[in-house]
Design a protein around this motif. Structure first.
Motif, short mmCIF file in Angstrom:
data_model
loop_
_atom_site.label_atom_id
_atom_site.label_comp_id
_atom_site.label_asym_id
_atom_site.label_seq_id
_atom_site.Cartn_x
_atom_site.Cartn_y
_atom_site.Cartn_z
N PHE A 41 27.73 -7.61 -3.39
CA PHE A 41 28.82 -6.70 -3.76
C PHE A 41 29.99 -6.79 -2.78
CE2 PHE A 41 30.60 -2.37 -3.20
CZ PHE A 41 31.18 -2.20 -4.44
N PHE A 42 29.68 -6.82 -1.49
CA PHE A 42 30.75 -6.90 -0.50
C PHE A 42 31.41 -8.28 -0.48
CE2 PHE A 42 29.04 -2.97 1.22
CZ PHE A 42 30.17 -2.35 1.70
N GLU A 43 30.64 -9.33 -0.82
CA GLU A 43 31.26 -10.64 -0.91
C GLU A 43 32.31 -10.66 -2.02
OE1 GLU A 43 31.04 -13.01 1.08
OE2 GLU A 43 29.40 -12.32 2.33
N VAL A 44 31.97 -10.05 -3.15
CA VAL A 44 32.94 -9.96 -4.25
C VAL A 44 34.17 -9.18 -3.81
CG1 VAL A 44 33.31 -9.07 -6.57
CG2 VAL A 44 31.16 -10.16 -6.00
N ALA A 45 33.95 -8.07 -3.10
CA ALA A 45 35.08 -7.27 -2.62
C ALA A 45 35.96 -8.08 -1.68
CB ALA A 45 34.57 -6.01 -1.93
N LYS A 46 35.34 -8.89 -0.81
CA LYS A 46 36.13 -9.71 0.12
C LYS A 46 36.94 -10.76 -0.63
CE LYS A 46 32.78 -9.08 3.85
NZ LYS A 46 31.71 -9.71 4.66
N ILE A 47 36.32 -11.37 -1.66
CA ILE A 47 37.03 -12.37 -2.46
C ILE A 47 38.26 -11.74 -3.11
CG2 ILE A 47 36.87 -13.82 -4.51
CD1 ILE A 47 33.91 -14.23 -3.80
N LYS A 48 38.07 -10.54 -3.65
CA LYS A 48 39.20 -9.86 -4.29
C LYS A 48 40.28 -9.51 -3.27
CE LYS A 48 36.91 -7.82 -8.30
NZ LYS A 48 37.92 -8.27 -9.27
N MET A 49 39.87 -9.10 -2.07
CA MET A 49 40.85 -8.71 -1.06
C MET A 49 41.68 -9.89 -0.58
SD MET A 49 38.95 -5.95 1.37
CE MET A 49 38.52 -4.32 0.78
N THR A 50 41.05 -11.07 -0.44
CA THR A 50 41.78 -12.22 0.08
C THR A 50 42.72 -12.82 -0.95
OG1 THR A 50 39.90 -13.62 -0.56
CG2 THR A 50 39.96 -12.81 1.70
N GLY A 51 42.59 -12.39 -2.22
CA GLY A 51 43.52 -12.86 -3.24
C GLY A 51 43.35 -14.32 -3.59
N LEU A 111 29.43 2.90 -3.63
CA LEU A 111 28.37 3.14 -2.65
C LEU A 111 27.88 4.57 -2.69
CD1 LEU A 111 29.65 1.15 0.46
CD2 LEU A 111 27.73 0.58 -1.01
N GLU A 112 28.77 5.54 -2.87
CA GLU A 112 28.38 6.95 -2.82
C GLU A 112 27.33 7.30 -3.87
OE1 GLU A 112 31.56 9.69 -2.85
OE2 GLU A 112 32.24 9.20 -0.82
N PHE A 125 22.29 10.95 5.22
CA PHE A 125 22.53 9.56 5.63
C PHE A 125 23.95 9.13 5.28
CE2 PHE A 125 22.83 5.28 3.80
CZ PHE A 125 22.67 4.51 4.94
N LEU A 126 24.39 9.48 4.06
CA LEU A 126 25.72 9.07 3.63
C LEU A 126 26.79 9.66 4.53
CD1 LEU A 126 27.44 7.62 1.48
CD2 LEU A 126 27.44 9.75 0.16
N SER A 127 26.66 10.94 4.86
CA SER A 127 27.64 11.59 5.73
C SER A 127 27.65 10.95 7.11
CB SER A 127 27.33 13.08 5.83
OG SER A 127 28.20 13.71 6.74
#
Length: 920
Positions: A450-460, A547-548, A657-659
């Motif tokens: 999931f975070f890899e996908v987010a990084k790909i989207k962020m780097t454009g 994540l929440e 834990f989330l907090s």
């Protein structure tokens, strides 16, 4: 006096519930004799109040009236004037001294004696009696008195009052009898002696009758005595009969005692039988497990809903049988021991079967999710291409897999897990550990993808036209991962392989390097458009929003499935054991097979969540570092978003834990934000200005405007507004210092121009943005702009009329030295001829030429982007006119009557300035 006393009692004191005890006829000493009466009275109601009352006759003389009353407790001193000789005078000391003269010494002594008796009887505070004969102050007989509070009068009995009182009022019955008796004798009032003789004769007749009656009753007394003797004889006979009856009953009593003892033994035997039956029924009812329950525990189907329900009911019944509170002595019965052993075997057998089954369920569910995840291609589609129906779709949506079906299937076993927790904590803890091991690997793989996908989207990268190659999992690696889940212990032993992290693509072709304020990570923010920052903000918000619910759903499942909602002591029979976990230690110690109470079930939930989601915090920190590297301004977005999610999580449960995790990540975001501000301030100090070009608006001033505008849009209604206000204060102070530093170092552009233009720009920015915490800085910027504008105007304006300025400066210097203004013209260097010579050097044409050169020079100094040329020119025009008026004033005062005037007028100045401005 008796008649007067009776009249006063009837008319004055009886209506007020008072009794008159003593009276004295007095008049005031030394004045005209106006007789009145002093009366000593007591109230008829308790508590008794003793008063001294002054009574006077009315003016008409037909009745008495009450004039003044004093409480006896207020009387301090009674002064009889003379204790030996007869003297009618006496004094009473109340709030003041009252002097009286009695009509006779006898009345005075009687009244004083009554006052002394009342004082002894009713008052605790004793009155001082001075000059009083000791015969009057005789002791009263001691009687029982009622105790009353201090300061109040005491009550006495009726007999005591008669010893003090000389008069006692007749009651209504007595008055009626006397009136009837007196009505029978007409002369009772007119001839009292005859009436008294008559009463005496009648009394003698009555006495005689009484004596005769007593003598006549002697015969009857004798008869009564004989009857009493006969009654005594009868009593003796009755006593003899009772004695005989008692002897007869003694034998009956012995027989009844024997019967009673026999009945007692029978009753005791029945009671013992009833109790024995009750004990047997108790053991049979509470320690007998139905055959159906035994079969369910031994062979029950743990895969179907009906089988799970049957096993749950059987487990509850078994637990009730095992936990029954045995009465004293039950544990010594062989049958009870055998039944307890049987229950223990059933519990151990079912607990082992349940733990094995649940462990298999964990492995099966994990295998399904893990294989599904591994078989998904990891790719992103280029814009304009069809997206695949696998993870590419999830990647485009940036969503995390839903574990609700998994949780739903496992929640069917929640009651059985509670039973296992209460009966065999060792197996319960083993299942807990296995679950954490399985889920931590599964979530780690999902969250990393999931975070890899987010990084790909962020780097454009997709926008650049590049496409990431599909990265299928190798079958051997998948097999190795799944096989590591199985073993003799049923626990996860394999290691999780991680995805290769994407490196941030170089953006040098799109973003040029610069030394500007916002140049962070070799990327210039001047080229960043709003779409890029909005895109990052949406991606980061989507990451947190995904994540929440994932964490909350897992926490809710853990709480329900492992029964951790309540704070309770958990009992079981295991050995000492401790499980180390990331972020905390899940431990439980045992003494004699009984575990100690864990500090908090919430702590256990948080520790389990930390174990399962141990990769969230590092991944979030990596994502934050990437966003900060892409653009330092992203720290503003991240601070606002992270603060909001932390605030929301803390409102739900501050210790969850989330907090806690989001709070830790928020610290990192805040550090990046502070680092961004610090780097901006550092770059302000390091800024260098070209010596060959004019300065204009400094880069960091323009970029502070960009920063403030962006920050205001981001932090609108944000929880962390205070952090931005502190950053504003630091940045604006650094901007002020750096502007002054550059102005001092500037060689091409005058210092005043650099200060004027940049502080004007800062003032305009703060006025437009309306930042409340920078109101003081806004006023300071305006003041600096105004001061340096005036300084620049004054400095530049002296050049077109340089000689004229020097001439009048010399004139003002002579005046300052003490020379009178009208005598300045007699100075050789400042006479009229010299003045005319200087004035001739500045005809209108020369003045216009000088102003035109000045305009050109100002135009070269000022930058076009701030557009202050007309403002400065108008200020110079006003300053020139002011100097012109000043020069004319000096000419008028120092050269009066000379007729010397300037060769140009104020109107000429206005025309010159207007034409010069229009021509350029």
């Amino acid at each position: 006096m008796t008649a007067i006393k009776h009249a006063l009692q009837r008319d004055i004191f009886t209506p007020n519930d008072e009794r008159l005890l003593s009276i004295v006829n007095v008049c005031k000493a030394g004045k005209k004799k106006r007789n009145c009466f002093l009366c000593a009275t007591v109230t008829t109601e308790r508590p008794v109040q003793v008063n001294v009352v002054k009574v006077k006759k009315s003016d008409k003389g037909d009745f008495y009236k009450r004039q003044t009353a004093w409480g006896l407790r207020d009387l301090a001193v009674v002064d009889a004037k003379d204790a030996v000789k007869e003297n009618p005078e006496f004094d009473l000391h109340f709030d003041k001294v009252y002097k009286w003269v009695a009509s006779s010494t006898v009345e005075k002594n009687t009244f004083i004696s009554c006052i002394w008796k009342l004082n002894q009887r009713y008052l605790r505070k004793k009155i001082d009696f001075i000059n009083v004969s000791s015969q009057l102050l005789e002791e009263l007989p001691k009687v029982a008195e009622e105790s009353v509070p201090s300061g109040e009068n005491q009550s006495v009995t009726g007999g005591d009052e008669e010893s003090v009182d000389e008069y006692q009022e007749l009651n209504a019955r007595e008055e009626q009898d006397i009136e009837i008796m007196m009505e029978g004798c007409e002369y009772a009032i007119s001839n009292a002696e005859a009436f008294a003789e008559k009463l005496s004769r009648e009394l003698q007749v009555l006495d005689g009758a009484n004596i005769q009656s007593i003598m006549a009753s002697e015969k009857q007394v004798n008869i009564l005595m004989k009857l009493l003797d006969e009654a005594l004889k009868e009593v003796d006979q009755i006593e003899l009969k009772l004695s005989s009856y008692e002897e007869m009953l003694q034998s009956v009593k012995e027989q009844m005692d024997q019967i009673s003892e026999s009945n007692h033994l029978i009753h005791l035997s029945n009671t013992n039988n009833v109790k024995l039956l009750s004990e047997i029924e108790f053991l049979v009812n509470h320690m007998d497990l139905a055959k159906g329950h035994i079969k369910a525990l031994q062979e029950g189907d743990l895969t179907s809903s009906r089988g799970i329900e049957a096993c749950t009911n059987a487990a509850d019944a078994l637990l009730q049988c095992m936990n029954v509170a045995l009465r004293p002595g039950h544990d010594m019965l062989q049958a009870v021991k055998q039944q307890q052993q049987r229950f223990g075997d059933l519990r151990e057998q079912f607990a082992r079967r349940l733990a094995s089954h649940l462990n298999s369920v964990f492995v099966h569910q994990f295998n399904q999710n893990f294989l599904q995840l591994c078989n998904r291609p990891y790719s992103l589609s280029v814009a304009g291409h069809d997206q695949s129906s696998t993870l590419a779709q999830h990647s485009a949506e940036l969503t995390l897999p839903n574990h609700h079906p998994f949780h739903r299937d496992l929640l069917r076993y929640a009651k059985l897990m509670e039973w296992l927790k209460n009966t065999d904590y060792g197996k319960y803890e083993g299942l807990t550990k296995n679950y954490m091991d399985y889920l931590s690997r599964l979530y780690e793989r999902e969250i990393k993808d999931f975070f890899e996908v987010a990084k790909i989207k962020m780097t454009g990268t997709t926008r650049e036209g590049k496409k990431f190659a599909t990265l299928p999992r190798k079958e051997s690696a998948v097999k190795q991962e799944t096989e590591s889940l199985h073993g003799s212990s049923g626990k996860l032993t394999g290691s999780t392989s991680s995805l290769n992290k994407l490196s941030v693509q170089s953006s040098g072709s799109r973003r040029s390097q610069s030394s500007s304020l916002l140049d962070m990570g070799n990327m210039s923010a001047s080229d960043l458009d709003v779409a890029d920052r909005t895109k990052f903000d949406k991606i980061f918000e989507q990451v947190l929003s995904e994540l929440e619910p994932l964490c909350l759903a897992e926490q809710d499942f853990i709480s329900k499935f492992f029964k951790l909602q309540q704070h309770q002591s958990i009992s079981g029979t295991t050995t000492n054991e401790a499980e180390e976990m990331d972020g905390g230690t899940l431990s439980r110690s045992y003494t004699s097979g009984v575990p100690q109470t864990i500090s908090s079930e919430k702590d256990m939930i948080r520790q389990m969540m930390t174990k399962i989601f141990r990769c969230i915090e590092p991944e979030l920190n990596n994502l934050i570092a990437l966003g900060d590297k892409i653009d330092s301004f992203n720290s503003l977005y991240m601070l606002v978003k992270m603060s909001h999610h932390v605030w929301t999580a803390q409102n739900v449960d501050p210790a969850s834990f989330l907090s806690t995790t989001l709070g830790n990540v928020l610290v990192t975001v805040k550090r990046n934000f502070d680092k961004c501000i610090s780097n901006q301030m550092k770059q302000m100090d390091e800024v260098k200005i070209s010596k060959k070009s004019k300065v204009g608006i400094l880069p960091f001033v323009a970029e502070f405007e960009e920063f403030a505008a962006l920050a205001e849009s981001i932090f609108k209604n944000a929880e962390r507004r205070g952090d931005l206000d502190k950053a504003y204060t630091k940045l604006i102070r650094a901007v002020f210092v750096s502007v002054e530093k550059v102005a001092n170092e500037s060689q091409k552009t005058p210092r005043d121009v650099v200060m004027m233009e940049n502080f004007h720009h800062i003032f305009a920015t703060l006025s437009r943005l309306k930042i409340s915490c920078l109101e003081a800085e806004k006023k300071e910027a305006k003041q600096k702009y105004t001061d340096h504008l005036q300084s620049y105007v004054i400095y530049s304006l002296g050049q077109p009329l340089e000689k004229l300025n020097h001439f009048f400066e010399g004139v003002e210097a002579r005046v300052a030295q003490g020379i009178r203004e009208e005598e300045v013209s007699y100075q050789l260097a400042f006479n009229k001829q010299e003045l005319r010579k200087v004035i001739k050097e500045y005809p209108g044409k020369e003045v216009k030429k000088g102003l035109d050169n000045l305009y050109k020079k100002v135009d070269k100094h000022l930058c076009e982007e701030e557009n202050l040329l007309q403002v400065v020119w108008h200020s110079m025009q006003d300053e020139f006119i002011r100097q012109y008026k000043h020069f004319e004033g000096l000419i008028a005062r120092c050269y009066p009557g000379s007729g010397i005037t300037m060769e140009f007028t104020i109107q000429d100045i206005l025309d010159y300035c207007s034409s010069i401005a229009q021509s350029h």
